[in-house]
Write an enzyme that holds these catalytic residues in place. Structure first.
Site, PDB file in Angstrom:
ATOM      1  N   HIS A   1       5.607  10.281  -6.285  1.00 53.45           N
ATOM      2  CA  HIS A   1       6.277   9.011  -6.573  1.00 53.45           C
ATOM      3  C   HIS A   1       6.019   8.624  -8.017  1.00 53.45           C
ATOM      4  O   HIS A   1       4.889   8.670  -8.498  1.00 53.45           O
ATOM      5  CB  HIS A   1       5.764   7.895  -5.660  1.00 53.45           C
ATOM      6  CG  HIS A   1       6.354   6.556  -6.015  1.00 53.45           C
ATOM      7  ND1 HIS A   1       7.612   6.184  -5.617  1.00 53.45           N
ATOM      8  CD2 HIS A   1       5.868   5.530  -6.765  1.00 53.45           C
ATOM      9  CE1 HIS A   1       7.879   4.976  -6.086  1.00 53.45           C
ATOM     10  NE2 HIS A   1       6.841   4.559  -6.789  1.00 53.45           N
TER      11      HIS A   1
ATOM     12  N   ASP B   1       8.648  -4.639   4.183  1.00 55.90           N
ATOM     13  CA  ASP B   1       8.512  -4.538   2.727  1.00 55.90           C
ATOM     14  C   ASP B   1       9.786  -5.002   2.033  1.00 55.90           C
ATOM     15  O   ASP B   1       9.734  -5.714   1.033  1.00 55.90           O
ATOM     16  CB  ASP B   1       8.180  -3.097   2.324  1.00 55.90           C
ATOM     17  CG  ASP B   1       8.170  -2.927   0.818  1.00 55.90           C
ATOM     18  OD1 ASP B   1       7.382  -3.619   0.156  1.00 55.90           O
ATOM     19  OD2 ASP B   1       8.975  -2.133   0.299  1.00 55.90           O
TER      20      ASP B   1
ATOM     21  N   ARG C   1       9.300 -12.035  -2.928  1.00 57.68           N
ATOM     22  CA  ARG C   1       8.435 -12.010  -4.111  1.00 57.68           C
ATOM     23  C   ARG C   1       9.264 -12.113  -5.386  1.00 57.68           C
ATOM     24  O   ARG C   1       8.855 -12.732  -6.371  1.00 57.68           O
ATOM     25  CB  ARG C   1       7.602 -10.728  -4.142  1.00 57.68           C
ATOM     26  CG  ARG C   1       6.473 -10.716  -3.120  1.00 57.68           C
ATOM     27  CD  ARG C   1       5.924  -9.308  -2.932  1.00 57.68           C
ATOM     28  NE  ARG C   1       5.544  -8.710  -4.203  1.00 57.68           N
ATOM     29  CZ  ARG C   1       5.617  -7.399  -4.457  1.00 57.68           C
ATOM     30  NH1 ARG C   1       6.043  -6.554  -3.541  1.00 57.68           N
ATOM     31  NH2 ARG C   1       5.247  -6.927  -5.627  1.00 57.68           N
TER      32      ARG C   1
ATOM     33  N   SER D   1       3.334  -2.111  -1.234  1.00 57.63           N
ATOM     34  CA  SER D   1       4.783  -1.892  -1.130  1.00 57.63           C
ATOM     35  C   SER D   1       5.128  -0.422  -1.368  1.00 57.63           C
ATOM     36  O   SER D   1       5.819   0.209  -0.564  1.00 57.63           O
ATOM     37  CB  SER D   1       5.502  -2.776  -2.154  1.00 57.63           C
ATOM     38  OG  SER D   1       6.873  -2.464  -2.219  1.00 57.63           O
TER      39      SER D   1
ATOM     40  N   LYS E   1       6.109   2.775   1.771  1.00 62.72           N
ATOM     41  CA  LYS E   1       7.319   3.618   1.812  1.00 62.72           C
ATOM     42  C   LYS E   1       6.959   5.099   1.816  1.00 62.72           C
ATOM     43  O   LYS E   1       7.587   5.899   2.521  1.00 62.72           O
ATOM     44  CB  LYS E   1       8.241   3.280   0.636  1.00 62.72           C
ATOM     45  CG  LYS E   1       8.873   1.892   0.747  1.00 62.72           C
ATOM     46  CD  LYS E   1       9.940   1.668  -0.285  1.00 62.72           C
ATOM     47  CE  LYS E   1       9.403   1.285  -1.633  1.00 62.72           C
ATOM     48  NZ  LYS E   1       8.990  -0.114  -1.731  1.00 62.72           N
TER      49      LYS E   1
END
Length: 434
Positions: A82, A161, A168, A183, A187
């Site tokens: 990621h 999320d 947010r 968050s 995922k």
């Protein structure tokens, strides 16, 4: 259990239990806890922070709020990568086939981009016929067969999320490291990875602008991963200037092909080899990072990484002949050079503003409904530290309209030239294992 008591508890800096966090996330997902109370809670978290246990429990509560991808039928250790985002970040297009070529299964769930350029799926859809709309069974079969496949994000992955992030975004609580870390990690964990390699960007084009903030985020995510039973590590890499040369969808595909041939930009190649070495090591395909790197370098040199990219494209309907003939990719009508107005050295290329210039051409989405022009974008001809002569090209602008004065102005104001020599920025700042 009452949500108001839990808001008060966190407001006073006390630790929430797993059961309390589960109650909050379940109630918010189902709609029994309203936005205004979760807003108060996230603001309390923003100021008071969360412990390691709270972060891990929040992550898993969000994972459990929706679907989880079961990758158990895929042979081997599944390692996901990621990136926290950036400009010209083509790493997935290179890393996927590169690590698959040495036997590491890459079961990648990707999304579309919102911002400077498209996401991984948009970039791949620059290739005629390529598609990600495949069923889970076929996805698993392709990974077992080719060691690589990419699928679109599931609609019901971590719904808590999605709901929390939207809130947010409008309550000034996005910049909270516990909330960002949980968050991202929710995922990745819901997507079924056994191990996770994180590329945390730092600099002008990154979400985290300072090295300290990037380090805090990287450490928070690595700790969450370890606490929930996933092997996790992070690399902190530079995003003060765009990664590589290309910014734009088809242009980045071409750059990925060049990198898999061993002819790519030095920074993109080095970052992919670093991230890829960790992926291979975590997948237990090598006994050390040095051995893993040698395996990846060999896959580039002997052409097996490039062949893997072709297999991957054709298996998902894509025209793999673009690998040998990139002219088959979408082409822009105009190529316009941005010439340097002076002699000197490139001292600054503000990454996020360069990304905005690419978006003005149509390379990215301003809103979810925006259409992307896959052919357009920018190719940098100079990077920070390079010498440049007056009249020499700084950037090639690929456009489907002739008047690019707004784009030129944006680039001129964000590419600085100085009369004295400048060092290139550090590419990789730190590697965090725990």
């Amino acid at each position: 259990m009452r949500i108001v008591d839990l808001i008060e508890k966190k407001r006073d800096g006390l630790e929430l239990t797993k059961d309390e966090i589960d109650f909050i996330i379940k109630g918010y997902t189902e709609g029994s806890i309203p936005d205004y109370q979760i807003s108060a809670l996230t603001m309390a978290i923003f100021f008071k922070g969360m412990t390691e246990d709270e972060r891990a429990n929040l992550t898993m509560a969000m994972v459990d709020s929706g679907d989880k991808i079961d990758l158990s039928q895929i042979e081997g250790i599944k390692v996901d990568k990621h990136s926290t985002g950036g400009v010209g970040d083509t790493t997935t297009l290179v890393l996927g086939p590169l690590v698959a070529a040495v036997g590491v299964p890459v079961a990648k769930m990707s999304g579309r981009g919102l911002g400077h350029t498209g996401g991984t799926i948009d970039k791949l859809e620059s290739i005629k016929g390529f598609h990600v709309e495949i069923k889970n069974e076929e996805f698993i079969e392709l990974v077992n067969k080719n060691k690589i496949a990419v699928i679109g994000q599931s609609g019901n992955l971590t719904p808590a999320d999605k709901k929390l992030y939207a809130l947010r975004d409008v309550t000034a609580t996005v910049d909270s490291i516990p909330l960002i870390a949980s968050s991202i990690m929710s995922k990745k964990i819901a997507a079924g990875a056994d191990a996770i390699v994180l590329d945390v960007k730092t600099g002008a084009g990154a979400f985290m602008k300072t090295l300290d903030d990037s380090r805090d985020l990287a450490q928070a995510m690595v700790q969450i991963g370890h606490n929930v039973g996933r092997k996790t590590m992070a690399v902190i890499s530079d995003m003060s200037q765009p990664l590589g040369f290309a910014v734009g969808n088809a242009l980045e595909v071409k750059e990925a092909i060049n990198t898999l041939k061993g002819e790519g930009p030095k920074d993109l190649t080095e970052l992919c080899l670093t991230l890829g070495s960790h992926m291979v090591f975590l997948a237990q395909k090598a006994d050390s990072l040095a051995e893993a790197r040698k395996m990846l370098e060999k896959a580039i040199q002997d052409g097996s990484a490039l062949e893997k990219f072709k297999d991957f494209l054709s298996s998902q309907g894509g025209d793999s002949s673009i690998v040998d003939d990139p002219a088959k990719l979408p082409q822009a009508a105009y190529q316009i050079e941005l010439e340097s107005k002076e002699d000197g050295y490139v001292s600054e290329i503000v990454a996020d503003e360069v990304g905005t210039a690419a978006m003005l051409l149509g390379a990215g989405r301003a809103t979810k409904e925006s259409n992307i022009d896959l052919a357009v974008g920018l190719v940098l001809r100079k990077k920070i530290g390079d010498q440049v002569a007056k009249g020499e090209s700084l950037v090639t602008i690929y456009s489907n309209f002739e008047d690019v004065n707004e784009v030129k102005e944006k680039l001129y104001s964000n590419i600085k030239i100085t009369s004295t020599a400048v060092k290139a920025p550090i590419l990789i700042y730190e590697e965090i294992m725990k």
